[in-house]
Design an enzyme around this catalytic site. Sequence first.
Site, PDB file in Angstrom:
ATOM      1  N   ARG A 104      39.103  31.026  29.275  1.00  0.00           N
ATOM      2  CA  ARG A 104      39.638  29.848  29.952  1.00  0.00           C
ATOM      3  C   ARG A 104      40.896  29.359  29.232  1.00  0.00           C
ATOM      4  O   ARG A 104      40.939  29.347  28.002  1.00  0.00           O
ATOM      5  CB  ARG A 104      38.603  28.738  29.994  1.00  0.00           C
ATOM      6  N   ASP A 105      41.898  28.968  30.017  1.00  0.00           N
ATOM      7  CA  ASP A 105      43.125  28.417  29.462  1.00  0.00           C
ATOM      8  C   ASP A 105      42.804  27.084  28.801  1.00  0.00           C
ATOM      9  O   ASP A 105      42.050  26.278  29.350  1.00  0.00           O
ATOM     10  CB  ASP A 105      44.161  28.235  30.574  1.00  0.00           C
ATOM     11  N   VAL A 163      53.733  33.074  25.179  1.00  0.00           N
ATOM     12  CA  VAL A 163      53.023  33.970  24.262  1.00  0.00           C
ATOM     13  C   VAL A 163      53.409  35.379  24.677  1.00  0.00           C
ATOM     14  O   VAL A 163      53.153  35.787  25.812  1.00  0.00           O
ATOM     15  CB  VAL A 163      51.495  33.776  24.319  1.00  0.00           C
ATOM     16  N   HIS A 183      47.504  34.970  34.526  1.00  0.00           N
ATOM     17  CA  HIS A 183      46.870  33.689  34.805  1.00  0.00           C
ATOM     18  C   HIS A 183      46.099  33.848  36.108  1.00  0.00           C
ATOM     19  O   HIS A 183      46.687  34.159  37.143  1.00  0.00           O
ATOM     20  CB  HIS A 183      47.916  32.584  35.008  1.00  0.00           C
ATOM     21  N   HIS A 212      49.732  38.805  29.702  1.00  0.00           N
ATOM     22  CA  HIS A 212      48.547  38.082  30.163  1.00  0.00           C
ATOM     23  C   HIS A 212      48.736  37.652  31.607  1.00  0.00           C
ATOM     24  O   HIS A 212      49.835  37.326  32.025  1.00  0.00           O
ATOM     25  CB  HIS A 212      48.229  36.875  29.274  1.00  0.00           C
ATOM     26  N   ASN A 254      53.931  35.695  33.851  1.00  0.00           N
ATOM     27  CA  ASN A 254      55.255  35.213  33.446  1.00  0.00           C
ATOM     28  C   ASN A 254      55.829  36.266  32.508  1.00  0.00           C
ATOM     29  O   ASN A 254      55.166  36.674  31.555  1.00  0.00           O
ATOM     30  CB  ASN A 254      55.146  33.863  32.731  1.00  0.00           C
TER      31      ASN A 254
END
Length: 117
Positions: A35-36, A99, A105, A103, A90
Amino acid sequence: MSEATGDQPCVFCRIVDGEIPADVVHSDDDVVAFRDSSPKAEVHVLVVPRAHVTDVTDLVDDPALLAALVRTAGEVAEDFADGDFRLVFNTGAGAGQTVFHAHAHVLAGRGAAAVGL
């Protein structure tokens, strides 16, 4: 497994290695999903490869790993939402990547459609 940036491994490598706690919702040989810490939607989960890869464009050389990221994103959406989701990568600082470890999202539920990442 981790790749150093300067003297410190990146934050996602440290999460993958268990050095930094995270709310992990999926883990297998290829990817970790957690989880973010600053969610932008009802469901906001990050899916990261265990191997340090700078961004999604580097995954062109490993289509199986890219497929594992996307497959895990779909599983997360099935488990925590209605199966509908946005998948956002991104790539580069100008696009909002903060970062530099590839990754995805996974955004679902309330607020997912309006999120600008």
